[in-house]
Design a protein around this motif. Structure first.
Motif, PDB file in Angstrom:
ATOM      1  N   SER A  88      24.933 -45.104 -25.229  1.00 16.02           N
ATOM      2  CA  SER A  88      24.120 -44.663 -24.087  1.00 16.02           C
ATOM      3  C   SER A  88      24.368 -43.197 -23.766  1.00 16.02           C
ATOM      4  O   SER A  88      23.441 -42.466 -23.384  1.00 16.02           O
ATOM      5  CB  SER A  88      24.419 -45.532 -22.859  1.00 16.02           C
ATOM      6  N   TRP A  91      22.540 -41.143 -26.398  1.00 18.99           N
ATOM      7  CA  TRP A  91      21.100 -41.171 -26.108  1.00 18.99           C
ATOM      8  C   TRP A  91      20.765 -40.227 -24.958  1.00 18.99           C
ATOM      9  O   TRP A  91      19.810 -39.434 -25.038  1.00 18.99           O
ATOM     10  CB  TRP A  91      20.665 -42.595 -25.756  1.00 18.99           C
ATOM     11  N   ALA A  92      21.556 -40.289 -23.877  1.00 15.06           N
ATOM     12  CA  ALA A  92      21.255 -39.477 -22.702  1.00 15.06           C
ATOM     13  C   ALA A  92      21.412 -37.987 -22.993  1.00 15.06           C
ATOM     14  O   ALA A  92      20.617 -37.169 -22.517  1.00 15.06           O
ATOM     15  CB  ALA A  92      22.176 -39.884 -21.548  1.00 15.06           C
ATOM     16  N   ASP A  95      18.425 -36.860 -25.089  1.00  9.21           N
ATOM     17  CA  ASP A  95      17.109 -37.158 -24.526  1.00  9.21           C
ATOM     18  C   ASP A  95      17.052 -36.685 -23.082  1.00  9.21           C
ATOM     19  O   ASP A  95      16.689 -37.424 -22.177  1.00  9.21           O
ATOM     20  CB  ASP A  95      16.827 -38.663 -24.604  1.00  9.21           C
ATOM     21  N   ARG A  96      17.446 -35.427 -22.875  1.00 12.54           N
ATOM     22  CA  ARG A  96      17.528 -34.885 -21.519  1.00 12.54           C
ATOM     23  C   ARG A  96      16.162 -34.639 -20.877  1.00 12.54           C
ATOM     24  O   ARG A  96      16.088 -34.233 -19.726  1.00 12.54           O
ATOM     25  CB  ARG A  96      18.315 -33.577 -21.534  1.00 12.54           C
ATOM     26  N   THR A  98      13.944 -36.851 -20.082  1.00  8.72           N
ATOM     27  CA  THR A  98      13.506 -37.938 -19.225  1.00  8.72           C
ATOM     28  C   THR A  98      14.392 -38.035 -17.985  1.00  8.72           C
ATOM     29  O   THR A  98      15.583 -37.719 -18.022  1.00  8.72           O
ATOM     30  CB  THR A  98      13.559 -39.286 -19.972  1.00  8.72           C
ATOM     31  N   LEU A 100      15.323 -40.760 -16.548  1.00  7.69           N
ATOM     32  CA  LEU A 100      16.287 -41.838 -16.748  1.00  7.69           C
ATOM     33  C   LEU A 100      17.560 -41.321 -17.410  1.00  7.69           C
ATOM     34  O   LEU A 100      18.675 -41.688 -17.008  1.00  7.69           O
ATOM     35  CB  LEU A 100      15.668 -42.945 -17.605  1.00  7.69           C
ATOM     36  N   ALA A 101      17.422 -40.451 -18.409  1.00  6.73           N
ATOM     37  CA  ALA A 101      18.589 -39.893 -19.096  1.00  6.73           C
ATOM     38  C   ALA A 101      19.423 -39.046 -18.145  1.00  6.73           C
ATOM     39  O   ALA A 101      20.651 -39.132 -18.134  1.00  6.73           O
ATOM     40  CB  ALA A 101      18.140 -39.065 -20.300  1.00  6.73           C
ATOM     41  N   ASP A 102      18.754 -38.211 -17.346  1.00  8.17           N
ATOM     42  CA  ASP A 102      19.471 -37.372 -16.383  1.00  8.17           C
ATOM     43  C   ASP A 102      20.227 -38.216 -15.366  1.00  8.17           C
ATOM     44  O   ASP A 102      21.378 -37.927 -15.022  1.00  8.17           O
ATOM     45  CB  ASP A 102      18.496 -36.437 -15.660  1.00  8.17           C
ATOM     46  N   TRP A 104      21.281 -41.246 -15.724  1.00  7.54           N
ATOM     47  CA  TRP A 104      22.372 -41.966 -16.374  1.00  7.54           C
ATOM     48  C   TRP A 104      23.584 -41.056 -16.566  1.00  7.54           C
ATOM     49  O   TRP A 104      24.727 -41.465 -16.337  1.00  7.54           O
ATOM     50  CB  TRP A 104      21.914 -42.548 -17.697  1.00  7.54           C
ATOM     51  N   LEU A 105      23.345 -39.797 -16.957  1.00  5.12           N
ATOM     52  CA  LEU A 105      24.442 -38.847 -17.093  1.00  5.12           C
ATOM     53  C   LEU A 105      25.103 -38.583 -15.741  1.00  5.12           C
ATOM     54  O   LEU A 105      26.333 -38.474 -15.654  1.00  5.12           O
ATOM     55  CB  LEU A 105      23.940 -37.530 -17.699  1.00  5.12           C
TER      56      LEU A 105
END
Length: 266
Positions: A88, A91-92, A95-96, A98, A100-102, A104-105
């Motif tokens: 994860s 991926w995050a 894939d900055r 989106t 959702l990725a931001d 999650w980080l």
């Protein structure tokens, strides 16, 4: 009453109480640090919200709780969870673009950064025999406090060259170097006060450099986050000091590195 006077009047009794709990160790110390970790996590969560990169707060809490309860997690659960967490993160990071990725980080940062810092202090307290862990913990605390005090007054009286003007305009290189002296004073106070320090002085001396570099780095990281968020303090919880994140930013970044160094020596 000046801001400095307020800070001193609050800091002295708070430090005494904190040191008493450090002496008690065990469950009281872990409970106190757990409470501090949760409050600091909440402060970081607020900062991230103000900065426009909010986290999933309850997930942050779950991650922090999982880290604190790690010793009780069976390997058959821990291993696949670690793999999923690593996937994860990768991926995050890649894939900055989106939201959702931001988020999650931000969630990972909130759930891991401060909680791990406080947890490592608990592990330092648990090193060796009871008195040994106490001395190592107090040595780290006094080095960090000494670094902070000497850096403040050294920078105020002799500071000319800005350290990081775009992040923290009041910090200077002169104050940074004075911080090394303050950390050394903190270590020597514990060293000379103890009947028998658990680590030879020549081997514990490098911790002065760890604290004096990582402590200010943790401070600058917190300042950078607050500047992005447009806030002065992480909260108004502590009179004259702002929030817990403001007071423990140096400890949070320093304690994991110091723990592994002490653990290697012990």
């Amino acid at each position: 009453m000046s801001e400095l006077t307020k800070r001193i009047l609050f800091a002295i009794p708070a430090a005494v109480i904190f040191l008493v709990v450090v002496w008690l160790g065990g469950l009281p110390f872990k409970l106190l640090l757990g409470i501090l970790a949760v409050i600091t996590l909440w402060e970081v969560h607020r900062i991230m919200n103000h900065a426009g990169t909010p986290d999933y707060f309850f997930l942050s809490l779950l991650i922090a709780a999982g880290l604190w309860l790690l010793a009780g997690i069976p390997a058959w659960i821990f291993i696949p969870l670690s793999i999923l967490l690593l996937i994860s993160i990768l991926w995050a990071v890649f894939d900055r673009k989106t939201e959702l990725a931001d988020r999650w980080l931000s969630t990972l940062f909130c759930g891991i950064y401060a909680p791990v810092g406080f947890l490592m202090l608990v592990h330092i307290r648990n090193l060796g025999e009871n008195t040994e862990g106490f001395l190592l913990t107090v040595a780290l605390l006094l080095m960090i406090w000494g670094n902070d005090v000497f850096a403040y007054f050294g920078g105020k009286n002799f500071g000319k060259k800005p350290l990081a003007p775009s992040i923290s305009p009041k910090k200077t290189w002169e104050g940074f170097w004075f911080g090394f002296l303050g950390a050394a004073v903190g270590l020597f106070i514990v060293w000379y006060s103890a009947e028998s320090f658990p680590i030879p002085l020549v081997k514990v001396f490098p911790v002065i450099f760890l604290v004096s570099i990582l402590g200010p780095a943790g401070d600058l990281l917190a300042s950078r986050l607050k500047r992005i968020a447009g806030v002065k303090d992480s909260s108004g919880l502590l009179p004259g000091h702002g929030g817990l994140f403001d007071r423990f930013d140096a400890l949070i970044l320093s304690s994991p590195f110091v723990f592994f160094y002490f653990h290697f020596l012990m």
